[in-house]
Write a protein that holds these residues in place. Structure first.
Motif, PDB file in Angstrom:
ATOM      1  N   ALA A  30       0.899  -1.221  -0.040  1.00 28.30           N
ATOM      2  CA  ALA A  30      -0.277   0.007   0.009  1.00 28.30           C
ATOM      3  C   ALA A  30       1.106   0.988  -0.398  1.00 28.30           C
ATOM      4  N   ALA A  31       0.644   2.656  -0.121  1.00 26.00           N
ATOM      5  CA  ALA A  31       0.813   3.868  -0.270  1.00 26.00           C
ATOM      6  C   ALA A  31      -0.002   4.132   0.300  1.00 26.00           C
ATOM      7  N   VAL A  32       1.076   5.033   1.688  1.00 25.81           N
ATOM      8  CA  VAL A  32       0.616   6.078   2.588  1.00 25.81           C
ATOM      9  C   VAL A  32       1.126   7.601   2.269  1.00 25.81           C
ATOM     10  N   VAL A  33       0.026   8.406   2.949  1.00 25.48           N
ATOM     11  CA  VAL A  33       0.351   9.875   2.069  1.00 25.48           C
ATOM     12  C   VAL A  33       0.216  10.326   3.432  1.00 25.48           C
ATOM     13  N   LEU A  34       1.017  10.922   3.975  1.00 27.02           N
ATOM     14  CA  LEU A  34       0.391  12.028   5.183  1.00 27.02           C
ATOM     15  C   LEU A  34       0.306  13.666   4.886  1.00 27.02           C
ATOM     16  N   THR A  35      -0.357  13.853   4.943  1.00 27.69           N
ATOM     17  CA  THR A  35      -0.893  15.481   4.328  1.00 27.69           C
ATOM     18  C   THR A  35      -1.738  16.150   5.462  1.00 27.69           C
ATOM     19  N   TYR A  36      -0.674  17.455   5.538  1.00 22.34           N
ATOM     20  CA  TYR A  36      -1.007  18.829   6.483  1.00 22.34           C
ATOM     21  C   TYR A  36      -1.402  20.137   6.093  1.00 22.34           C
ATOM     22  N   VAL A 165     -12.326  14.979   1.755  1.00 26.38           N
ATOM     23  CA  VAL A 165     -12.155  14.585   3.031  1.00 26.38           C
ATOM     24  C   VAL A 165     -12.574  13.222   3.711  1.00 26.38           C
ATOM     25  N   TYR A 166     -12.839  12.183   2.988  1.00 28.74           N
ATOM     26  CA  TYR A 166     -13.288  11.765   3.633  1.00 28.74           C
ATOM     27  C   TYR A 166     -13.401  10.051   3.174  1.00 28.74           C
ATOM     28  N   PRO A 185      -9.512  10.680  -1.786  1.00 26.52           N
ATOM     29  CA  PRO A 185      -9.911  10.779  -0.637  1.00 26.52           C
ATOM     30  C   PRO A 185      -8.895  11.128   0.493  1.00 26.52           C
ATOM     31  N   SER A 186      -9.777  11.506   1.936  1.00 29.74           N
ATOM     32  CA  SER A 186      -8.167  11.503   2.708  1.00 29.74           C
ATOM     33  C   SER A 186      -9.216  11.188   4.160  1.00 29.74           C
ATOM     34  N   ARG A 187      -8.614  10.683   5.174  1.00 25.37           N
ATOM     35  CA  ARG A 187      -8.701  10.787   6.431  1.00 25.37           C
ATOM     36  C   ARG A 187      -8.732  11.397   7.465  1.00 25.37           C
ATOM     37  N   GLY A 188      -8.951  12.001   8.052  1.00 29.05           N
ATOM     38  CA  GLY A 188      -9.022  13.143   9.423  1.00 29.05           C
ATOM     39  C   GLY A 188      -9.249  12.662  11.082  1.00 29.05           C
ATOM     40  N   ALA A 212      -4.211   4.818   1.611  1.00 30.48           N
ATOM     41  CA  ALA A 212      -4.423   5.993   3.286  1.00 30.48           C
ATOM     42  C   ALA A 212      -4.100   7.316   3.087  1.00 30.48           C
ATOM     43  N   VAL A 213      -4.338   8.228   3.004  1.00 27.67           N
ATOM     44  CA  VAL A 213      -3.913   9.373   3.208  1.00 27.67           C
ATOM     45  C   VAL A 213      -4.343   9.828   4.256  1.00 27.67           C
TER      46      VAL A 213
END
Ligand SMILES: [Zn+2]
Length: 265
Positions: A30-36, A165-166, A185-188, A212-213
């Motif tokens: 999988a790829a994992v992306v960390l966004t801020y 954001v979902y 998509p991303s998850r908060g 997963a973002v």
């Protein structure tokens, strides 16, 4: 016979849908992306150092940053972190929080919103030297003066993708190459989130073969903050599982998926 055929077909399709994830580099699952989001100083104080220590690159969605932080944003970009567009004034619906009426999304038109996004690209290019940038919608909504501007933004080619954001469970299994770049998509997470709960999201993507973002705001400061320990726990887990999950920027993940469109078998 026809029923049997249909059943066989649905089984085959079901199996292929479940394993249709993306072919990530080095056979990562999988790829994992960390966004801020929101150009917060606590991200420079806590997130960037944690990422740097692990050798990871994050994606930072900047509305107009603080003047005092400009050298550090520039340095973050120079070392490979992704800077991306989050408009200048972060206009949200008036019901979200109180602000001068002219900075609410109701006061915009799609044309004025696109003009602002275009101007923020100029600032980002001044910071990172790149000619293209991704985008995240302020408050996760894409209306300006009551009109959705996403299709106008797509047609304008001002941004390379739009992060929402979902994240649904299906999103974590999806082929990222086939994902609409205007709806990434991303998850908060809420402020009480633990490191274990943050790690769970990466494990879900690992099981699904997708991406997963993560969507963060403050890290040990500012607002909507996750604790420094929960954030560091996540980074430590990702560092210990480098061969299974690929940590990269959002643009990096999307570019890779586009260049390697064949789903995993
Ligand atoms: Zn924001």
């Amino acid at each position: 016979m026809r029923t049997l055929l249909a059943l066989a077909l649905s089984l085959v399709c079901g199996v292929s849908a479940a394993s249709a994830g993306t072919q990530w580099p080095n056979s990562a699952k999988a790829a994992v992306v960390l966004t801020y989001d929101d150009a917060l100083t606590s991200q420079l104080d806590h997130a960037v150092p944690a990422l740097d220590a692990a050798g990871f690159k994050g994606t930072f969605f900047l509305p107009g940053p603080k003047l005092a932080d400009i050298p550090r944003w520039r340095a973050a970009a120079a070392e490979g972190h992704e800077l991306a567009n989050h408009t200048i004034f972060h206009a949200c619906p008036a019901s979200n929080y109180s602000t001068d009426r002219r900075y609410t999304s109701e006061a915009y038109t799609p044309a004025s919103m696109l003009k602002e996004i275009e101007q923020q690209n100029v600032l980002l290019t001044a910071l990172d030297g790149k000619l293209t940038h991704g985008f995240a919608t302020p408050c996760g909504q894409s209306k300006a003066g009551g009109v959705d501007y996403l299709e106008a933004l797509r047609a304008s080619k001002l941004v390379t993708y739009v992060r929402g954001v979902y994240t649904s469970p299906e999103d974590l299994r999806a082929s990222v190459a086939q994902m609409d770049p205007m709806h990434v998509p991303s998850r908060g997470f809420d402020e009480q989130v633990t490191g274990a709960q943050l790690i769970e999201f990466a494990k879900e993507a690992e099981a699904g073969g997708g991406m997963a973002v993560y969507l963060f705001h403050g890290v040990a400061g500012d607002y909507l903050q996750v604790s420094d320990s929960a954030h560091r726990e996540l980074i430590a887990w990702l560092a210990a599982h480098r061969s299974e999950v690929w940590v990269t920027t959002l643009q990096g993940a999307l570019d890779w998926a586009k260049a390697h469109p064949n789903p995993r078998r």
